[in-house]
Design an enzyme around this catalytic site. Sequence first.
Site, PDB file in Angstrom:
ATOM      1  N   GLY A 186       0.769  -1.084  -0.027  1.00 28.59           N
ATOM      2  CA  GLY A 186       0.080  -0.003   0.210  1.00 28.59           C
ATOM      3  C   GLY A 186       0.704   1.274  -0.115  1.00 28.59           C
ATOM      4  CG  ASN A 187       5.211   1.184   1.384  1.00 31.23           C
ATOM      5  OD1 ASN A 187       4.751   0.270   0.742  1.00 31.23           O
ATOM      6  ND2 ASN A 187       6.413   1.467   1.804  1.00 31.23           N
TER       7      ASN A 187
ATOM      8  CE  LYS B 170      -8.435  -7.113   3.091  1.00 35.57           C
ATOM      9  NZ  LYS B 170      -7.303  -6.572   3.659  1.00 35.57           N
TER      10      LYS B 170
ATOM     11  CE  LYS C  40       3.615  -7.449   3.583  1.00 38.74           C
ATOM     12  NZ  LYS C  40       2.540  -7.159   2.564  1.00 38.74           N
TER      13      LYS C  40
ATOM     14  CE  LYS D 256       1.138  -6.434  -1.679  1.00 38.15           C
ATOM     15  NZ  LYS D 256       1.351  -6.651  -0.484  1.00 38.15           N
TER      16      LYS D 256
HETATM   17  P1  ADP Z   1       1.659  -3.945   2.472  1.00 37.41           P
HETATM   18  O1  ADP Z   1       0.638  -2.840   2.176  1.00 37.41           O
HETATM   19  O2  ADP Z   1       2.911  -3.537   1.857  1.00 37.41           O
HETATM   20  O3  ADP Z   1       0.970  -5.324   2.182  1.00 37.41           O
HETATM   21  P2  ADP Z   1       1.151  -4.799   5.418  1.00 37.41           P
HETATM   22  O4  ADP Z   1       0.578  -3.566   6.318  1.00 37.41           O
HETATM   23  O5  ADP Z   1       0.017  -5.731   4.852  1.00 37.41           O
HETATM   24  O6  ADP Z   1       1.676  -3.914   4.028  1.00 37.41           O
HETATM   25  O7  ADP Z   1       2.368  -5.597   5.928  1.00 37.41           O
HETATM   26  C1  ADP Z   1       3.398  -4.773   6.322  1.00 37.41           C
HETATM   27  C2  ADP Z   1       3.327  -4.826   8.103  1.00 37.41           C
HETATM   28  O8  ADP Z   1       3.468  -5.978   8.588  1.00 37.41           O
HETATM   29  C3  ADP Z   1       4.321  -3.820   8.478  1.00 37.41           C
HETATM   30  O9  ADP Z   1       4.159  -2.429   8.545  1.00 37.41           O
HETATM   31  C4  ADP Z   1       4.279  -4.384  10.190  1.00 37.41           C
HETATM   32  O10 ADP Z   1       3.611  -3.758  10.909  1.00 37.41           O
HETATM   33  C5  ADP Z   1       3.588  -5.648   9.822  1.00 37.41           C
HETATM   34  N1  ADP Z   1       4.170  -6.898  10.659  1.00 37.41           N
HETATM   35  C6  ADP Z   1       3.715  -7.691  11.321  1.00 37.41           C
HETATM   36  N2  ADP Z   1       4.248  -8.899  11.791  1.00 37.41           N
HETATM   37  C7  ADP Z   1       5.683  -8.502  11.295  1.00 37.41           C
HETATM   38  C8  ADP Z   1       6.965  -8.839  11.575  1.00 37.41           C
HETATM   39  N3  ADP Z   1       6.999 -10.092  12.288  1.00 37.41           N
HETATM   40  N4  ADP Z   1       8.099  -8.423  11.138  1.00 37.41           N
HETATM   41  C9  ADP Z   1       7.787  -7.342  10.256  1.00 37.41           C
HETATM   42  N5  ADP Z   1       6.490  -6.702  10.093  1.00 37.41           N
HETATM   43  C10 ADP Z   1       5.526  -7.241  10.874  1.00 37.41           C
HETATM   44 MG    MG Z   2      -0.934  -6.054   2.906  1.00 35.56          MG
END
Ligand code: ADP
Ligand code: MG
Length: 318
Positions: A14-15, A132, A279, A217
């Site tokens: 998203g960023n 979701k 992820k 995604k």
């Molecule tokens: P994107 O939009 O890139 O998919 P998400 O918000 O879905 O981003 O995922 C990224 C977030 O995952 C980070 O900002 C962090 O707060 C969170 N996160 C949760 N668990 C972990 C972890 N174990 N290590 C790193 N980040 C984590």
């Molecule tokens: Mg995400």
Amino acid sequence: MSKDGQLLVVALGGNAIQKPGERGTAEEQRSNIMTACRHLASLMERGYRLVLTHGNGPQVGSILLQNESARDLVPPMPLDVCGAQSQGLIGYMFQQSLSQALRERGIHTPVVTVVTQVRVSAEDPDFLDPSKPIGPFYEEEEAQVLVREKGLVVKEDAGRGWRRVVPSPDPIGIVERGPIRQLVDGGSVVIASGGGGVPVVEGPGGEMEGIEAVIDKDLAGECLARDVDADGFMILTDVEGVAVDYGTPMQRFLDRMTASEAGAYDAEGHFREGSMGPKVRAGIRFVRSGPGRWAIIAGLDHAEEAVMGGAGTRLEAD
Ligand code: ADP
Ligand code: MG
């Protein structure tokens, strides 16, 4: 690490499109996308070929809100149509910005978006308990009207109000995989499966029916990576990599982990659902899907270092 001609699927978070605190104006989104595209262009300058995918949360949220607010003037569109609309608007901005960033480096590779359907199973367990949250927040009373009048499922979202929830089924395959591969083989950068793709269920006669659901995604990006026979799968997000004990004083970012190590950390609960969990699971699936395949989870700002092994968390088969 040889890179010449290596094909990478890059999943942008998203960023890359909208930063926290922004309203999401077209100018803000264009400017963020341009920054992301400069990183992508430098990967291509180093010899990598790219296929891109991206999130769509805030954008499809805005489209749903627009549909909701104008419902007496224009018939609201269902979620699958709104998802397809978001793929087009985001893909269009990436096409322009990436072409521009490449031109600045003297690279003239075509960039094209494919509106992508992703197959899911009608029997996916997530249909039984949708998880979701999507779209606008409601007061409890408004939310109950949606339940009564439209049969939607709503849940209270962490004290912030009521929201519609939809199932998040596992992706099975990319419907447009053939044409996407042809475009990749023909030398184009392809943007596909945006927002996890439009979820569809295949009917008995092979017809595809769009459904009210959202595919993660990163998991859809992994399907795409297998379908285009990618060498690497890069997930670029807003943290520097994968941490164990994330958000605690013990937090420790990892340079690398094997699929089994990652699975063990996941089982211990180190990765949050809906963010880092999918992820890591997508990364594990990809590195296990074929010999020599690797995955990296890294910060968007460090994409170039990450691909050289100097940033992010690298996942490898055991
Ligand atoms: P994107 O939009 O890139 O998919 P998400 O918000 O879905 O981003 O995922 C990224 C977030 O995952 C980070 O900002 C962090 O707060 C969170 N996160 C949760 N668990 C972990 C972890 N174990 N290590 C790193 N980040 C984590
Ligand atoms: Mg995400």
